[in-house]
Structure formats: structure tokens, C-alpha cells
Scaffold this motif. Structure first.
Motif, PDB file in Angstrom:
ATOM      1  N   ASP A 141     -13.663  15.469   3.020  1.00  0.00           N
ATOM      2  CA  ASP A 141     -13.540  14.754   2.184  1.00  0.00           C
ATOM      3  C   ASP A 141     -13.016  13.561   2.253  1.00  0.00           C
ATOM      4  O   ASP A 141     -13.242  13.036   1.679  1.00  0.00           O
ATOM      5  CB  ASP A 141     -12.517  15.852   0.597  1.00  0.00           C
ATOM      6  CG  ASP A 141     -13.445  14.938  -1.145  1.00  0.00           C
ATOM      7  OD1 ASP A 141     -14.035  14.331  -0.414  1.00  0.00           O
ATOM      8  OD2 ASP A 141     -12.591  15.163  -1.754  1.00  0.00           O
ATOM      9  N   CYS A 142     -11.299  14.041   3.077  1.00  0.00           N
ATOM     10  CA  CYS A 142     -10.989  12.698   3.396  1.00  0.00           C
ATOM     11  C   CYS A 142     -12.097  11.745   4.644  1.00  0.00           C
ATOM     12  O   CYS A 142     -12.366  10.843   4.104  1.00  0.00           O
ATOM     13  CB  CYS A 142     -10.079  13.051   4.187  1.00  0.00           C
ATOM     14  SG  CYS A 142      -8.743  13.461   3.198  1.00  0.00           S
TER      15      CYS A 142
ATOM     16  N   ALA B 159     -22.935  14.393   2.366  1.00  0.00           N
ATOM     17  CA  ALA B 159     -21.945  13.268   1.402  1.00  0.00           C
ATOM     18  C   ALA B 159     -21.391  14.046   0.209  1.00  0.00           C
ATOM     19  O   ALA B 159     -21.013  14.183  -0.030  1.00  0.00           O
ATOM     20  CB  ALA B 159     -22.012  11.592   2.135  1.00  0.00           C
ATOM     21  N   ARG B 160     -22.575  13.830  -0.383  1.00  0.00           N
ATOM     22  CA  ARG B 160     -22.616  14.977  -1.569  1.00  0.00           C
ATOM     23  C   ARG B 160     -21.163  15.305  -1.458  1.00  0.00           C
ATOM     24  O   ARG B 160     -21.178  16.466  -2.810  1.00  0.00           O
ATOM     25  CB  ARG B 160     -23.085  14.287  -2.995  1.00  0.00           C
ATOM     26  CG  ARG B 160     -23.864  12.696  -3.347  1.00  0.00           C
ATOM     27  CD  ARG B 160     -25.085  12.658  -4.335  1.00  0.00           C
ATOM     28  NE  ARG B 160     -26.333  13.842  -3.300  1.00  0.00           N
ATOM     29  CZ  ARG B 160     -27.366  12.587  -3.207  1.00  0.00           C
ATOM     30  NH1 ARG B 160     -26.580  11.701  -2.512  1.00  0.00           N
ATOM     31  NH2 ARG B 160     -28.207  13.094  -2.824  1.00  0.00           N
TER      32      ARG B 160
ATOM     33  N   ASN C   3     -17.213   9.986   2.960  1.00  0.00           N
ATOM     34  CA  ASN C   3     -17.322   9.235   1.648  1.00  0.00           C
ATOM     35  C   ASN C   3     -18.709   8.640   1.158  1.00  0.00           C
ATOM     36  O   ASN C   3     -19.181   8.558   0.813  1.00  0.00           O
ATOM     37  CB  ASN C   3     -16.579   7.479   1.875  1.00  0.00           C
ATOM     38  CG  ASN C   3     -15.056   8.134   1.357  1.00  0.00           C
ATOM     39  OD1 ASN C   3     -15.049   8.689   0.948  1.00  0.00           O
ATOM     40  ND2 ASN C   3     -14.266   6.991   1.892  1.00  0.00           N
ATOM     41  N   THR C   4     -19.599   8.427   2.411  1.00  0.00           N
ATOM     42  CA  THR C   4     -21.094   8.072   2.495  1.00  0.00           C
ATOM     43  C   THR C   4     -21.522   8.959   3.924  1.00  0.00           C
ATOM     44  O   THR C   4     -21.366   9.180   4.443  1.00  0.00           O
ATOM     45  CB  THR C   4     -20.531   6.272   2.638  1.00  0.00           C
ATOM     46  OG1 THR C   4     -21.004   5.804   4.497  1.00  0.00           O
ATOM     47  CG2 THR C   4     -20.208   5.659   1.810  1.00  0.00           C
TER      48      THR C   4
ATOM     49  N   ASP D  79     -20.698   7.808   7.299  1.00  0.00           N
ATOM     50  CA  ASP D  79     -19.808   8.964   7.754  1.00  0.00           C
ATOM     51  C   ASP D  79     -20.545  10.302   8.736  1.00  0.00           C
ATOM     52  O   ASP D  79     -19.805  10.083   8.981  1.00  0.00           O
ATOM     53  CB  ASP D  79     -19.059   9.357   6.962  1.00  0.00           C
ATOM     54  CG  ASP D  79     -18.682   7.533   6.132  1.00  0.00           C
ATOM     55  OD1 ASP D  79     -18.315   6.964   7.007  1.00  0.00           O
ATOM     56  OD2 ASP D  79     -17.433   7.687   5.030  1.00  0.00           O
TER      57      ASP D  79
ATOM     58  N   LYS E 112     -13.699  18.403  -5.069  1.00  0.00           N
ATOM     59  CA  LYS E 112     -12.944  18.241  -5.746  1.00  0.00           C
ATOM     60  C   LYS E 112     -12.941  19.234  -6.927  1.00  0.00           C
ATOM     61  O   LYS E 112     -12.783  20.091  -6.685  1.00  0.00           O
ATOM     62  CB  LYS E 112     -14.543  17.516  -6.358  1.00  0.00           C
ATOM     63  CG  LYS E 112     -14.625  16.578  -7.938  1.00  0.00           C
ATOM     64  CD  LYS E 112     -15.917  15.897  -8.270  1.00  0.00           C
ATOM     65  CE  LYS E 112     -16.791  15.121  -7.548  1.00  0.00           C
ATOM     66  NZ  LYS E 112     -17.055  13.902  -7.849  1.00  0.00           N
TER      67      LYS E 112
ATOM     68  N   GLN F  19      -7.162   8.735   6.479  1.00  0.00           N
ATOM     69  CA  GLN F  19      -7.937   7.647   5.771  1.00  0.00           C
ATOM     70  C   GLN F  19      -9.506   8.343   5.986  1.00  0.00           C
ATOM     71  O   GLN F  19      -9.943   9.502   6.790  1.00  0.00           O
ATOM     72  CB  GLN F  19      -7.963   6.068   6.496  1.00  0.00           C
ATOM     73  CG  GLN F  19      -7.115   5.344   6.385  1.00  0.00           C
ATOM     74  CD  GLN F  19      -5.440   6.381   6.895  1.00  0.00           C
ATOM     75  OE1 GLN F  19      -5.323   7.338   7.488  1.00  0.00           O
ATOM     76  NE2 GLN F  19      -4.712   6.017   5.247  1.00  0.00           N
ATOM     77  N   SER F  20     -10.291   7.140   5.485  1.00  0.00           N
ATOM     78  CA  SER F  20     -12.302   7.834   5.832  1.00  0.00           C
ATOM     79  C   SER F  20     -12.956   7.039   7.699  1.00  0.00           C
ATOM     80  O   SER F  20     -12.209   7.233   7.759  1.00  0.00           O
ATOM     81  CB  SER F  20     -12.779   7.540   5.522  1.00  0.00           C
ATOM     82  OG  SER F  20     -12.784   5.546   5.262  1.00  0.00           O
TER      83      SER F  20
ATOM     84  N   ASN G  52     -18.581  15.950  -0.734  1.00  0.00           N
ATOM     85  CA  ASN G  52     -17.343  15.180  -1.972  1.00  0.00           C
ATOM     86  C   ASN G  52     -17.098  16.128  -2.851  1.00  0.00           C
ATOM     87  O   ASN G  52     -16.240  16.081  -3.114  1.00  0.00           O
ATOM     88  CB  ASN G  52     -17.917  13.972  -2.201  1.00  0.00           C
ATOM     89  CG  ASN G  52     -17.725  12.861  -0.924  1.00  0.00           C
ATOM     90  OD1 ASN G  52     -18.740  11.581  -1.404  1.00  0.00           O
ATOM     91  ND2 ASN G  52     -16.825  12.667  -0.293  1.00  0.00           N
TER      92      ASN G  52
END
Length: 447
Positions: free
Chosen positions: A343-344, A372-373, A347-348, A351, A380, A271-272, A376
Motif C-alpha cells: 500500500d505504501c 492498484a485499487r 498509488n497509481t 506504480d 485500508k 514512500q511510494s 490500496n
């Protein structure tokens, strides 16, 4: 009229016999005999280690895989924006020749040394290289000595000119750190090592390995302790990117080994950050200075991670490591597994802010949202066997702990949101009760 109608019907049912077009057949046979070029047959061999980055990754991460100021190897050779440094490659080659000429070594000797390596070097590239052998040898010698000479100058094994623009112009060296570690910008490590050993002049040089000099060069931006670099002095790689990637995988740490077999139960992603905290987990920074960021542990509800610095060097380095692990079948997947973990967790921007607050992450890259981007995007469109990654045990332990419902519920009852809600509800009930008894006492006073 009737005969014309019958003749027309017969013509409609006439079957034409197909005749082969000789030119078409010759063209097809020619294409059958031609070997693939964009993804050559060598790409399936174990020795192939220098790839074009898959378009799926390039579309996500843009120019992170393309050299900015210097071309190494054939893929970006001759591109107009890289010509400036091409001129300095020849200048550096001249310095090597001047220094080794008293040893009886000339340009012809170095090219003769590389010549037997041409076949194995070509097979390191996933594309067919459209250069004849002489051009290929020239490229290998010029590019290899440019990097080797830079390593020697930075390590002060050989002096550099006081007015050398590659050292005096502040922005150039930082781009070398990045460009030398791009997957599409590599030459085989065995070529580098052969020319390095051949061109040693002083006794001091003979005490140092190519791996040590290369890691010292990149350590100007990575800033790891000298002991870490010294421990990697005998390290080998398929190329420089793999060498630096491998230096982050401690060879004496059992927990960083990838399982040889699949784990008995399927591995679950975790989880995040906010979900883990809400469930009572703690995230804590561990490790001494210079500890590899790959050393991740989980025990008793605490996820322990060393600090990782995210900056303009680390970001393309991680992206190119993931691309390499995606392409090279014989490579481990340590960076990809770690990227999946990040990545897990993230999310924002909040975080990222929390991880920075815990000193698990240091942000020299941009805003927390930009980090964060990046994280992620790092994870990906990557494919790997999560059941056989070095973090499979951590993933499963965290998932099992999280799935323990009583612990998660108890964590909720202890959480600030629950306690604040409980306090507010209690206050509201007391206020209502007080109001009720006040009104009741007014209308029904005691006798």
C-alpha cells in the motif's frame, strides 16, 4: 377563585412516586442473563479463530469474504445459492463410508468421534451457533469429509468417478480453491485432522499428512515447487485459511520473525515507488522460484522483493488473511505487514506497471489500475502494531536512507529530469548568446 388557584399550584408541585414496571424489570433481567450472540464471549478466548469479517472491511471489499458455491461451517449454511454443492457433500460422504465400511467404520462411529469435540469446536466461532449438538455434529462430519475426500481425489490417493461433475465442469474447482480459504467459511482444523486420520485406508494414505494433501490441493492454483509443499507437511493451523497463510511464513528465516519488543524508535511508513526511485533507490526482484513473497530485504539503497502473483485466487486469499489477522489476537501479522508495504509502494497504475516491469509483481487480475485499487483497499482500515511487525526493520532502514538529505539531493542531480532541464537550459543560453553576437556584429561590425 383564590382557593382554586392555590389548589392548582399545589398540584403543580406534587411529586409522583415512580413505580417499577414488573414486565420491564423481568425483560431487563432476562437480557442481563442472556449471553452475547453476535460476538460471543468465546470471541475473546485464544481458541476462537473463525470470525465474521468486520463490517468496515466488508464495506470496502464487497463479496471477497462470502462463499460463491460451497458453504463450510455454520455461517453461510443453508443459503440458497449454495445448495447445489450441498447435494454433492452427501454423495462424497457416501464414498467415504463405502470405502471404510470394511474396516468396521460407519457413520455412527465418525459422529461419535466428533461428539467430544463439540464444545471446543463451538468456541472456535465468534458467534453463538444456533444449532443443537446433533445438527452441529452432522455439519462437521459432512463438511469435513467433503473437503478431505476432495483432497484425496486431487492427490490421486483415491480415484474419482470419470464423469464426476465437480471435476468435469471446469469452473467448479477454481471456486473451491477460493471458497475453502474464506474466513467465514471454515471449520476447526483439529476436526478435519481427527476425521482424516480415522478414515485412512491404504498404507499410501498413512504416509501423507492432511497439511500436505491440503497444500497440494491449493497448489493447483498457487503453483509452488513440490519442495515447498513437502517442507510444510507437518504444519498445523487453526483452520485451512490459517494453514495456507502459515505456509508462506518460512520457519527457518530469521528476518521473518516478529520482534518480541517494540523497536527503540517509532517505525515510519515508506514512500511510494516514484518517490523512492527519484531518491536513488532501486527495486529489485529476488528469490528463487517458490520463494515466499514475504521475504523482503533492504540494503545499500536496494529494496529486494520476491515475485507475487495477483490473480482471482490471490486477491481474496490476501484479503481473508488480513481479516483473520485483524480478528485473531494470537495470530502473527505477516500478511497485514506485507499489505501495508504494498500500500505504501503503490498509488497509481504506473506504480503497478513498474513493479511488473521489475518482475516483482505478475498481474493476472485485470488492468494495472484495478490492481492498484485492490492493493490500496487491501491495506485500508487495518489496525496493527507496526513497531512489532516483521517488516519494522525494513521500514526504518528505508526511512533512514531516504531521510539522508545529501543522498536524495545527489540523486536529484543525477536524475534524468534534472539532466534534461540542465541540457535544455544550456542550449537556450547558447542560442541566446549566438543570437546576441550575431545581432551585435551586424550593428557594430569590426573595423
Amino acid at each position: 377563585m383564590a382557593s382554586d388557584s392555590v389548589e392548582a399550584q399545589q398540584n403543580e408541585h406534587t411529586i409522583k412516586v415512580w413505580e417499577a414496571n414488573k414486565d420491564r424489570l423481568e425483560s431487563m433481567h432476562r437480557r442481563i442473563s442472556e449471553p452475547p450472540k453476535l460476538l460471543s464471549r468465546a470471541a475473546g478466548k485464544t481458541g476462537c479463530c473463525i470470525f465474521r469479517v468486520p463490517k468496515s472491511l466488508a464495506d470496502i471489499n464487497g463479496r471477497a469474504y462470502e462463499p460463491r458455491i460451497v458453504s463450510i461451517g455454520p455461517y453461510h449454511r443453508g443459503e440458497p445459492h449454495l445448495r447445489m454443492i450441498e447435494e454433492h457433500k452427501w454423495r462424497y460422504l457416501g464414498m467415504v463410508l463405502e470405502r471404510t465400511r470394511p474396516m468396521g467404520l460407519g457413520l455412527e462411529d465418525y459422529m461419535r468421534t466428533v461428539a467430544p469435540l463439540v464444545g471446543s469446536s463451538r468456541e472456535c466461532y465468534s458467534e453463538a451457533i444456533p444449532l443443537d449438538d446433533d445438527e452441529f455434529i452432522e455439519m462437521m462430519v459432512v463438511d469435513a469429509f467433503f473437503m478431505i475426500e476432495l483432497f484425496r481425489k486431487v492427490s490421486r490417493l483415491v480415484p474419482h468417478e470419470r464423469d464426476d461433475p465437480l471435476f468435469r465442469v471446469a469452473w467448479i474447482l477454481p471456486f473451491f480453491y477460493q471458497d475453502f480459504l474464506r474466513l467465514e467459511n471454515q471449520i476447526p482444523y483439529f476436526v478435519l485432522e481427527r476425521l482424516f486420520e480415522m478414515s485412512m485406508v491404504s498404507a499410501e494414505e498413512s504416509k501423507r499428512s492432511l497439511a500436505e494433501l491440503a497444500l497440494e490441493f491449493f497448489n493447483n492454483t498457487m503453483q509452488r515447487p513440490d519442495s515447498v509443499i513437502a517442507a510444510c507437511s507437518d504444519l498445523k493451523g487453526t483452520h485451512l485459511l490459517d494453514l495456507v497463510r502459515s505456509s508462506f511464513i518460512p520457519r527457518d528465516r530469521h528476518e521473518l520473525e516478529e520482534p518480541r519488543r517494540r523497536v527503540s524508535v517509532p517505525t515510519h511508513l515508506i514512500q511510494s515507488v516514484p518517490e523512492l526511485i527519484h531518491a536513488g533507490f532501486k527495486l529489485r526482484r529476488i528469490g528463487e522460484e517458490g520463494e515466499s513473497f514475504l521475504v523482503v530485504r533492504f540494503r545499500d539503497g536496494v529494496l529486494e522483493m520476491p515475485t507475487i502473483m495477483i490473480d482471482d485466487f490471490t486477491s481474496p486469499f490476501l484479503l481473508n488473511c488480513v481479516a483473520y489477522e485483524q480478528c485473531h489476537d494470537s495470530s502473527s501479522n505477516h500478511i497485514t505487514a506485507y499489505a501495508t508495504l504494498l500500500d505504501c509502494l503503490v498509488n497509481t497504475d504506473r506504480d503497478v506497471e513498474y513493479l511488473c516491469y521489475q518482475r516483482i509483481m505478475e498481474n493476472y487480475f485485470g488492468t494495472n489500475g484495478e490492481v492498484a485499487r485492490f492493493i490500496n483497499n487491501l491495506g485500508k482500515d487495518v489496525a496493527f502494531d507496526i513497531d512489532r511487525c516483521y517488516l519494522s526493520g525494513v521500514f526504518n532502514s528505508v526511512h533512514e536512507y531516504y531521510s539522508n538529505s545529501w543522498r536524495v539531493k545527489w540523486a536529484f542531480f543525477k536524475s534524468w529530469p534534472f539532466l534534461s532541464t540542465l541540457a535544455a537550459s544550456s542550449l537556450l543560453l547558447l542560442t541566446v548568446a549566438q543570437t546576441f553576437f550575431t545581432v551585435y556584429g551586424y550593428f557594430r561590425p569590426p573595423k
